[in-house]
Every structure is written in C-alpha cells, then in structure tokens.
Scaffold this motif. Structure first.
Motif, short mmCIF file in Angstrom:
data_model
loop_
_atom_site.label_atom_id
_atom_site.label_comp_id
_atom_site.label_asym_id
_atom_site.label_seq_id
_atom_site.Cartn_x
_atom_site.Cartn_y
_atom_site.Cartn_z
N TYR A 151 42.22 45.28 45.77
CA TYR A 151 42.49 46.19 44.67
C TYR A 151 41.58 47.41 44.80
O TYR A 151 40.63 47.41 45.59
CB TYR A 151 42.30 45.50 43.31
N GLN A 152 41.93 48.43 44.05
CA GLN A 152 41.16 49.67 44.11
C GLN A 152 40.15 49.69 42.98
O GLN A 152 40.53 49.62 41.82
CB GLN A 152 42.10 50.89 43.96
N LEU A 153 38.90 49.78 43.37
CA LEU A 153 37.83 49.80 42.37
C LEU A 153 37.40 51.24 42.16
O LEU A 153 37.19 51.96 43.12
CB LEU A 153 36.67 48.98 42.93
N ILE B 79 40.27 40.61 46.64
CA ILE B 79 40.43 39.82 45.42
C ILE B 79 39.88 38.40 45.58
O ILE B 79 39.87 37.61 44.65
CB ILE B 79 41.92 39.72 44.98
N GLU B 80 39.40 38.08 46.80
CA GLU B 80 38.83 36.73 47.05
C GLU B 80 37.73 36.40 46.03
O GLU B 80 37.01 37.29 45.61
CB GLU B 80 38.11 36.73 48.40
N ARG C 55 33.72 42.81 49.75
CA ARG C 55 33.84 41.47 49.16
C ARG C 55 32.65 41.21 48.25
O ARG C 55 31.53 41.62 48.56
CB ARG C 55 33.92 40.41 50.26
N TRP C 56 32.93 40.48 47.18
CA TRP C 56 31.84 40.21 46.22
C TRP C 56 31.00 39.04 46.68
O TRP C 56 31.52 38.04 47.15
CB TRP C 56 32.43 39.91 44.83
N ILE C 57 29.69 39.19 46.55
CA ILE C 57 28.78 38.07 46.83
C ILE C 57 27.93 37.80 45.59
O ILE C 57 27.63 38.71 44.82
CB ILE C 57 27.88 38.32 48.07
N LYS C 58 27.58 36.53 45.42
CA LYS C 58 26.84 36.15 44.22
C LYS C 58 25.33 36.31 44.43
O LYS C 58 24.80 35.79 45.41
CB LYS C 58 27.08 34.67 43.90
#
Ligand SMILES: O=C(O)CCC(=O)C(=O)O
Ligand SMILES: [Fe+2]
Length: 373
Positions: free
Chosen positions: A15-17, A32-33, A281-284
C-alpha cells in the motif's frame, strides 16, 4: 472528525504510505505483511554504562552507536542511569491522569494552550494523512528553564537570553490543571530532568560519532528543545483482536519520523512500536525490560548530511490492555541556526541541506503538513 482513509493504486501486497515532511507529503510503498521481529543487528541493545566512564570508554561506545545510527537510527539503551523508581513513578502518575473522567482532564486540554501543551483526546489527531486518526490520548509538556538542572539554581531562571525568549514554550496552566493529582507535577518533571541530563550526555556521544569534539553541541543545548509527551493508547476490544485480519484494529500513532535530534522513548511492556525497514516492511521494536529506545530524528539527519537515519515508525496497540509510553524529544536551542557539520562534507559530498534553526525547521514542517483534523 473524519475516519476515512485514502486509497491509492498499489502493487499487489503493498500500500502507499503518506508521510509528512518539510516538502509536503511524500509517498512510500509499504508491504501489507504482518510485522516481523527486529534482529539485533537492526535494533541493537547498547550498554551505555560506558557513558559514565573515561574518554576511551566513551569513544568505544561511540563506535557501537555509529553502526546503529547509520542503520535505522533505532537502538535500545541499558544501564542508562535513570532510576527505576523515577520511571515507575512517572508512569503511575501518567495513568492516574489519563484514567480520570474526560471533564476532569479538560482544564489541561491543548485548546487552552498557545504553544501546544496539555491534553488531547483519542481520534483528535491524524499523524499520517492516509491512516486513521490516532487512537491515543496524550499530554504534552515543554521546556521550562526553571526546571532545567543547569538553570534552576540561578537567581532568576526565567531571565533567559533575548533570542531564546520567543521559544520558551512551557506553560504553567497544565500543572495547575493537574494539581489535584497529588505528586503529578513532581513525578513528571523529575522524569523529564533525568531525560534531559541523559540527553546532554548522549549528544556528546553523537558528537564523537561525527568525529567532532565531544563538547561540540554543548554551547547550543543550553536552552534546548526538550519537549516531552505522556502517551496513552487504549486497549482494543477482544473481538477486534480475535479477527484474523484485525481489520477493526486502530492505529495508535500514525507513521511518522520525529523532528528534533533524537528521542528517548520509554515504553511499557505491552508492545506495539513498529519501525519501517529499508524494503518497506514493518519490524517490531518490542519492549525490553530495563531499556529505553533511542531514535535519531530529522534534524540530526540534516546536521549529519544524511549519515544519521531518521526512520519511520508507528504504534499499534494490539492488546486489550492500555499501553503507555513517555517520549522525550531533544534538539538544539531552537533559535540557533545550524549547518551540516564540516566532518560530513567534502568535495564528493556537498551539503545537502541549507542552514536552519531547529525552531524554524519545526515550524516549517508543521506548516507544510498541518494535520487535517
Ligand atoms: O509510543 C511509542 O512507542 C512511540 C511514540 C512516538 O513515536 C512519538 O510520540 O513520536
Ligand atoms: Fe515518534
């Protein structure tokens, strides 16, 4: 208040942020993962006991910090020297404040503020334009010279240099409006003072990372940008959390970068902080007991000609329990015009950024991307 989200055509699985920057909104393509765990190389834990050691120890620490600031500019610090009781007491009082009925918080509201101090409610801010409104309450408090350990014993700590006067943005009414919570002001200010002292030591390490004399920033951090926030992210309903895609889950604070030089971010053990990696990608950045997260921010990216990263982050409180965090944002004296430091410029790497003061930078950034609700 609107809760719509903007949708733009994206590659499958992305998606576009939209992100707020000095030049208006910029777009990043993001996966979106589900977020993955950060590796120790990405967000390391750094033992900063060496900060309190001799020069060799501090230089050694700077070598370790250098790797982290050039990767994502996110790292955990342990042995940071802020006593646990000070943190616990601030956290306890933060909860006492937020858990009051709304009309008892209203006298501390930001609507009574000239300079963005005080309380605001859930869904009244939208940090990222394409995400939902932030599901968090917050209490903002800003630099007051009479609380600064290096000025508080002066005869008249409020007699600040002329140039800095327009930038003194702390406001007394927020403490008057919370005076009924016994010990609130003192718990929060004590925590803030410890953060400020730690920040003044840490910026010396950043000076070493930049091959500058250790005291390079001392003269420009005498009345620093030292703004802080108590954040309260309400827990989410079990029904939402149980649904497979968690579609109803609300964002706590939308995707953004921080503005000043760096942030000291204490978070509780609930979790929810996420950082955007280079591949989108998002990382915690999961909580680690006894640590504080440090993240370098936009103004230091400018001063270092892009060497120090200012990485996009956000919060999702995917828990039924309320989450709190207590960030402290540190920058130079807001009236001080600063250029890219000489050690980050050469013939092949000319300065990418114009000289600007941090106060002006923040004002321009807010003007370029004024929150739309
Ligand atoms: O609550 C957190 O963990 C992060 C808060 C944050 O990013 C901010 O206030 O700028
Ligand atoms: Fe942030």
């Amino acid at each position: 208040m609107s809760t719509t989200t903007t949708t733009t055509t994206s590659l499958p699985g992305t998606y576009q942020l939209q992100l707020r920057t000095l030049d208006g909104n910029v777009v990043r393509t993001v996966s979106i993962e589900a977020p993955r765990l950060a590796t120790a190389a990405e967000i390391p834990v750094i033992d900063i006991a060496r900060l309190f050691g001799d020069f060799e120890a501090r230089k050694d620490l700077a070598t370790e910090v250098k790797k982290a600031v050039e990767t994502y500019g996110f790292f955990y610090i342990k042995n940071h020297g802020i006593p646990e009781e000070v943190i616990d007491n601030a956290g306890k009082h933060a909860k006492l404040f937020f858990r009051q009925p709304r009309d008892e918080k209203e006298p501390a509201s930001t609507v009574h503020s000239k300079f963005f101090n005080g309380w605001f409610d859930v869904h009244t801010r939208r940090t990222s334009p394409a995400e939902r409104a932030d599901n968090k309450e917050a209490f903002f408090y800003r630099y007051q010279p009479e609380n600064d350990p290096i000025h508080k014993d002066e005869e008249d700590p409020s007699a600040v240099p002329e140039g800095i006067k327009p930038y003194i943005r702390g406001e007394r009414y927020i403490w008057d409006a919370t005076a009924h919570i016994e010990g609130f002001e003192s718990a929060i200010i004590t925590y803030w003072q410890h953060c400020l002292q730690l920040a003044r030591r840490l910026i010396r390490v950043f000076a070493l990372v930049l091959d500058l004399p250790e005291n390079y920033f001392d003269a420009v951090t005498t009345y620093p940008g030292a703004d802080a926030v108590l954040n309260f992210y309400p827990g989410q309903p079990a029904s939402v959390l149980a649904s497979e895609d968690k579609k109803g889950a609300e964002i706590g604070i939308g995707s953004h970068t921080d503005l000043q030089c760096f942030t000291l971010l204490w978070q509780d053990m609930i979790g929810g902080l996420q950082v955007l990696d280079v591949d989108g990608r998002w990382i915690k950045a999961s909580p680690i007991e006894g640590t504080i997260v440090v993240n370098t921010a936009d103004f230091l990216t400018r001063l270092s000609n892009g060497k120090f990263k200012s990485t996009v982050h956000r919060v999702f409180n995917q828990s039924e329990e309320d989450r709190i965090s207590m960030p402290f944002f540190f920058g130079p004296n807001p009236n001080e015009t600063l250029s890219v430091v000489s050690t980050c410029i050469d013939e092949e790497h000319p300065a990418k950024y114009e000289p600007i003061s941090c106060g002006e930078y923040m004002m321009r950034r807010f003007a370029a991307s004024r929150p739309d609700n």
